[in-house]
Design an enzyme around this catalytic site. Sequence first.
Site, PDB file in Angstrom:
ATOM      1  N   ASP A 172       1.784  -1.038  11.908  1.00 55.53           N
ATOM      2  CA  ASP A 172       0.466  -1.486  11.446  1.00 55.53           C
ATOM      3  C   ASP A 172       0.175  -2.934  11.846  1.00 55.53           C
ATOM      4  O   ASP A 172      -0.927  -3.435  11.602  1.00 55.53           O
ATOM      5  CB  ASP A 172       0.375  -1.366   9.921  1.00 55.53           C
ATOM      6  CG  ASP A 172       0.344   0.092   9.473  1.00 55.53           C
ATOM      7  OD1 ASP A 172      -0.076   0.954  10.272  1.00 55.53           O
ATOM      8  OD2 ASP A 172       0.749   0.367   8.326  1.00 55.53           O
ATOM      9  N   LYS A 227       0.838  -1.212   0.000  1.00 55.89           N
ATOM     10  CA  LYS A 227       0.000   0.000   0.000  1.00 55.89           C
ATOM     11  C   LYS A 227       0.872   1.261   0.000  1.00 55.89           C
ATOM     12  O   LYS A 227       0.635   2.184  -0.781  1.00 55.89           O
ATOM     13  CB  LYS A 227      -0.927  -0.043   1.230  1.00 55.89           C
ATOM     14  CG  LYS A 227      -1.851   1.142   1.353  1.00 55.89           C
ATOM     15  CD  LYS A 227      -3.074   0.807   2.181  1.00 55.89           C
ATOM     16  CE  LYS A 227      -2.826   0.777   3.676  1.00 55.89           C
ATOM     17  NZ  LYS A 227      -2.575   2.112   4.259  1.00 55.89           N
ATOM     18  N   ARG A 250      -7.660  -3.268   9.582  1.00 57.07           N
ATOM     19  CA  ARG A 250      -6.736  -4.179  10.272  1.00 57.07           C
ATOM     20  C   ARG A 250      -7.372  -4.810  11.516  1.00 57.07           C
ATOM     21  O   ARG A 250      -6.980  -5.896  11.933  1.00 57.07           O
ATOM     22  CB  ARG A 250      -5.429  -3.460  10.605  1.00 57.07           C
ATOM     23  CG  ARG A 250      -4.719  -2.954   9.352  1.00 57.07           C
ATOM     24  CD  ARG A 250      -3.257  -2.657   9.598  1.00 57.07           C
ATOM     25  NE  ARG A 250      -2.737  -1.735   8.596  1.00 57.07           N
ATOM     26  CZ  ARG A 250      -2.397  -2.069   7.353  1.00 57.07           C
ATOM     27  NH1 ARG A 250      -2.528  -3.319   6.948  1.00 57.07           N
ATOM     28  NH2 ARG A 250      -1.940  -1.174   6.519  1.00 57.07           N
ATOM     29  N   ARG A 278      -6.686   1.599  18.025  1.00 55.47           N
ATOM     30  CA  ARG A 278      -6.455   0.156  17.887  1.00 55.47           C
ATOM     31  C   ARG A 278      -6.201  -0.545  19.220  1.00 55.47           C
ATOM     32  O   ARG A 278      -6.460  -1.745  19.342  1.00 55.47           O
ATOM     33  CB  ARG A 278      -5.308  -0.103  16.905  1.00 55.47           C
ATOM     34  CG  ARG A 278      -5.727   0.182  15.483  1.00 55.47           C
ATOM     35  CD  ARG A 278      -4.670  -0.114  14.455  1.00 55.47           C
ATOM     36  NE  ARG A 278      -5.261   0.001  13.128  1.00 55.47           N
ATOM     37  CZ  ARG A 278      -4.578   0.168  12.006  1.00 55.47           C
ATOM     38  NH1 ARG A 278      -3.260   0.230  12.042  1.00 55.47           N
ATOM     39  NH2 ARG A 278      -5.203   0.252  10.854  1.00 55.47           N
ATOM     40  N   ARG A 301      -9.214  11.747  12.552  1.00 57.75           N
ATOM     41  CA  ARG A 301      -7.765  11.586  12.743  1.00 57.75           C
ATOM     42  C   ARG A 301      -7.022  12.924  12.745  1.00 57.75           C
ATOM     43  O   ARG A 301      -7.392  13.850  12.041  1.00 57.75           O
ATOM     44  CB  ARG A 301      -7.196  10.636  11.667  1.00 57.75           C
ATOM     45  CG  ARG A 301      -7.834   9.259  11.785  1.00 57.75           C
ATOM     46  CD  ARG A 301      -7.279   8.291  10.791  1.00 57.75           C
ATOM     47  NE  ARG A 301      -5.885   7.996  11.049  1.00 57.75           N
ATOM     48  CZ  ARG A 301      -5.136   7.249  10.252  1.00 57.75           C
ATOM     49  NH1 ARG A 301      -5.641   6.741   9.146  1.00 57.75           N
ATOM     50  NH2 ARG A 301      -3.880   7.019  10.548  1.00 57.75           N
ATOM     51  N   LYS A 337      -4.821   5.703  14.762  1.00 65.65           N
ATOM     52  CA  LYS A 337      -4.849   5.061  13.440  1.00 65.65           C
ATOM     53  C   LYS A 337      -6.303   5.055  12.942  1.00 65.65           C
ATOM     54  O   LYS A 337      -7.113   5.838  13.403  1.00 65.65           O
ATOM     55  CB  LYS A 337      -4.260   3.652  13.529  1.00 65.65           C
ATOM     56  CG  LYS A 337      -2.764   3.640  13.838  1.00 65.65           C
ATOM     57  CD  LYS A 337      -1.956   4.213  12.702  1.00 65.65           C
ATOM     58  CE  LYS A 337      -0.469   4.233  12.985  1.00 65.65           C
ATOM     59  NZ  LYS A 337       0.283   4.954  11.967  1.00 65.65           N
ATOM     60  N   GLY A 366      -5.609   7.764   5.461  1.00 65.67           N
ATOM     61  CA  GLY A 366      -4.724   8.755   6.076  1.00 65.67           C
ATOM     62  C   GLY A 366      -3.504   9.001   5.204  1.00 65.67           C
ATOM     63  O   GLY A 366      -3.018  10.137   5.100  1.00 65.67           O
ATOM     64  N   SER A 396       6.736   9.376  12.146  1.00 62.32           N
ATOM     65  CA  SER A 396       5.687   9.201  11.138  1.00 62.32           C
ATOM     66  C   SER A 396       6.234   9.347   9.728  1.00 62.32           C
ATOM     67  O   SER A 396       6.713  10.412   9.331  1.00 62.32           O
ATOM     68  CB  SER A 396       4.565  10.226  11.365  1.00 62.32           C
ATOM     69  OG  SER A 396       3.703  10.239  10.243  1.00 62.32           O
TER      70      SER A 396
END
Length: 449
Positions: A329, A27, A408, A360, A127, A356, A99, A176
């Site tokens: 991730d 991705k 995810r 999560r 976000r 995220k 994102g 990031s």
Amino acid sequence: MNSNTPQPVTFKPSGPLTGKISVPGDKSISHRALILSALAVGKSRITGLLEGEDVLATAAALRAMGARIEKAGDVWTVYGVGVGGLMQPDNALEMGNSGTSTRLLMGLVASHGITATFIGDASLTKRPMGRVIDPLSQMGVDIQARETSDHKSCLPLTVRGLCPAIPIEYRLPVASAQVKSAILLAGLNTPGITRIIEPVLTRDHSETMLKGFGAEISVETDAEGCRVISLTGEAELQPQKIKVPGDPSSAAFLVVAALIVPGSNIVIENVGINPTRSGLFEVLQTMGGDISFKKKRTVGGEPVADIYVKHSSLTGIDVPANIAPSMIDEFPVLFIAAAMASGETTTCGLHELRVKESDRLSQMAKGLAQLGVKLTEKEDGMVIEGSGGKPLSGGRTKPVIETALDHRIAMSFAVAGLATKSGLAIDDITPVQTSFPGFQELITALISQ
Ligand code: S3P
């Protein structure tokens, strides 16, 4: 996107996973392949592109800004407009759940003389975008975002690009790759040198690919051990032929599924194993996972291998915080592996997981608790007491797991479902389309081989 009616789906205990398969394209690399091709002068050719909703959102936005992007069979052709050549889009750019599309394209628009509004789905709209707005504002760019009651800057937002923008030296306050890449993309059309100081290494696809497209970019290490990335602006990018490798973040779900379902033995061909992405595999090996890498090679500057995985008895470990960026991730699916291991697995340094596609840590803790897993959720991590290989159980009723528009979370619990006593249901499987089209079909194929 993800506007389809939610489709609850059941995942039940299965026989072993066996066979040889491949996963869709990476991705992160797919987004960057489209964006950099759109900025090159001439025709680039991309194969293996991930055709998930996130990447398609990037393609649609680039088209709306003047790039010609066509698909014939497996080949995507992008006719780039050149750095500085993007045009004003007529409508707001629909980013869906993505994102990466949003943050990278904000950087891209920032140094063009155009204005673009970014909108997205319910998950993306929550976000934080301040992390990109801060550096781009320092470059002189005007960004108006919706401010939330807890002082976060969120979508919808409008970027009024500045051409020429002001080159900056920026020390990343969060680890990031999206922020790093947004600044690099803004720097491409900015005169002078844009410099980023990266105290914690994050995925380095942007640097590798910018070099491949002919940009003048250097990466050095300073006296404090930080990476210093310097990009010379007003670049002319050369069109490329790009082969996108399989996504290690997608392979992760199949790797964990094979590790926890007895008798499994699978091969996943052509997966990217860039060290800035492969932390999960290292952690699983330390837990006792039988994972090996064969036919290691380099494709388009990225390390690639075939991954061999066999069912294994896993043992809980303390996962060091410094490995987090290379598997950021993959924590949701690591938590599933930890729930099936013997003993305790501890994780920390995971504040980023809370911002995220969903929070999560909280979504995983909720779902695992529904499966009877003993755990403690901390502000920056989780402690999980594993079942020692015993099937997970939600008691008498089949638990329905809430996925909160997070692909995810959905795929992690789909994998967990294979290791339950009597199955579980995922409330909405549609988010999987953002990153892993064909996920359910691949699992079914592995089970029935
Ligand atoms: C990505 C970077 C990561 C990751 C995301 C893709 C990228 O986000 O979580 O799925 O392609 O740059 P951060 O860089 O914000 O950690």
